[in-house]
Design a protein around this motif. Structure first.
Motif, PDB file in Angstrom:
ATOM      1  N   GLY A 129     -10.754 -28.162  18.543  1.00  0.00           N
ATOM      2  CA  GLY A 129      -9.442 -28.702  18.231  1.00  0.00           C
ATOM      3  C   GLY A 129      -8.353 -27.700  17.889  1.00  0.00           C
ATOM      4  N   GLU A 130      -8.537 -26.439  18.272  1.00  0.00           N
ATOM      5  CA  GLU A 130      -7.493 -25.440  18.054  1.00  0.00           C
ATOM      6  C   GLU A 130      -7.651 -24.279  19.024  1.00  0.00           C
ATOM      7  N   VAL A 131      -6.540 -23.605  19.286  1.00  0.00           N
ATOM      8  CA  VAL A 131      -6.573 -22.422  20.146  1.00  0.00           C
ATOM      9  C   VAL A 131      -7.045 -21.255  19.292  1.00  0.00           C
ATOM     10  N   THR A 132      -8.164 -20.660  19.685  1.00  0.00           N
ATOM     11  CA  THR A 132      -8.777 -19.607  18.868  1.00  0.00           C
ATOM     12  C   THR A 132      -8.429 -18.204  19.315  1.00  0.00           C
TER      13      THR A 132
ATOM     14  N   GLY B 200     -13.929 -20.630  27.487  1.00  0.00           N
ATOM     15  CA  GLY B 200     -13.187 -20.548  26.238  1.00  0.00           C
ATOM     16  C   GLY B 200     -12.304 -21.737  25.946  1.00  0.00           C
ATOM     17  N   TRP B 201     -11.595 -22.236  26.955  1.00  0.00           N
ATOM     18  CA  TRP B 201     -10.738 -23.404  26.719  1.00  0.00           C
ATOM     19  C   TRP B 201     -11.572 -24.626  26.356  1.00  0.00           C
ATOM     20  N   ALA B 202     -12.754 -24.775  26.948  1.00  0.00           N
ATOM     21  CA  ALA B 202     -13.618 -25.913  26.604  1.00  0.00           C
ATOM     22  C   ALA B 202     -14.009 -25.840  25.132  1.00  0.00           C
ATOM     23  N   VAL B 203     -14.328 -24.664  24.659  1.00  0.00           N
ATOM     24  CA  VAL B 203     -14.678 -24.478  23.246  1.00  0.00           C
ATOM     25  C   VAL B 203     -13.480 -24.818  22.362  1.00  0.00           C
ATOM     26  N   ASP B 204     -12.300 -24.318  22.722  1.00  0.00           N
ATOM     27  CA  ASP B 204     -11.104 -24.586  21.923  1.00  0.00           C
ATOM     28  C   ASP B 204     -10.798 -26.084  21.858  1.00  0.00           C
TER      29      ASP B 204
ATOM     30  N   ARG C 258       1.517 -16.729  22.652  1.00  0.00           N
ATOM     31  CA  ARG C 258       1.792 -18.168  22.533  1.00  0.00           C
ATOM     32  C   ARG C 258       2.348 -18.746  23.829  1.00  0.00           C
ATOM     33  N   GLU C 259       3.217 -18.010  24.486  1.00  0.00           N
ATOM     34  CA  GLU C 259       3.820 -18.503  25.735  1.00  0.00           C
ATOM     35  C   GLU C 259       2.749 -18.764  26.791  1.00  0.00           C
ATOM     36  N   ARG C 260       1.784 -17.840  26.920  1.00  0.00           N
ATOM     37  CA  ARG C 260       0.709 -18.036  27.896  1.00  0.00           C
ATOM     38  C   ARG C 260      -0.146 -19.243  27.519  1.00  0.00           C
ATOM     39  N   SER C 261      -0.449 -19.395  26.229  1.00  0.00           N
ATOM     40  CA  SER C 261      -1.253 -20.540  25.791  1.00  0.00           C
ATOM     41  C   SER C 261      -0.549 -21.859  26.086  1.00  0.00           C
ATOM     42  N   VAL C 262       0.743 -21.926  25.812  1.00  0.00           N
ATOM     43  CA  VAL C 262       1.512 -23.144  26.090  1.00  0.00           C
ATOM     44  C   VAL C 262       1.506 -23.439  27.584  1.00  0.00           C
ATOM     45  N   ARG C 263       1.693 -22.408  28.404  1.00  0.00           N
ATOM     46  CA  ARG C 263       1.684 -22.589  29.865  1.00  0.00           C
ATOM     47  C   ARG C 263       0.312 -23.073  30.338  1.00  0.00           C
TER      48      ARG C 263
END
Length: 53
Positions: free
Chosen positions: A40-43, A32-36, A3-8
């Motif tokens: 509308g969510e972090v997968t 991957g981030w474009a898909v997420d 989660r910390e890496r995703s938030v960063r």
């Protein structure tokens, strides 16, 4: 999921978009981030952020 890496990475993505906008540079997320963002969510954990400018 790290989660910390995703938030960063989300914070860095926002900062990059704001800087690019201020400079008049168009940027697009890829991978991957474009898909997420599209769904509308972090997968999953992402090792990097892919950009096209």
């Amino acid at each position: 999921m790290d989660r910390e890496r995703s938030v960063r990475q989300l914070r860095l993505t926002g900062e990059t978009v704001e800087i690019a906008k201020a400079l008049g540079v168009e940027v697009w997320l890829r991978g991957g981030w474009a898909v997420d963002f599209f769904i509308g969510e972090v997968t999953r954990d992402h090792a990097d952020i892919d950009w096209f400018a």
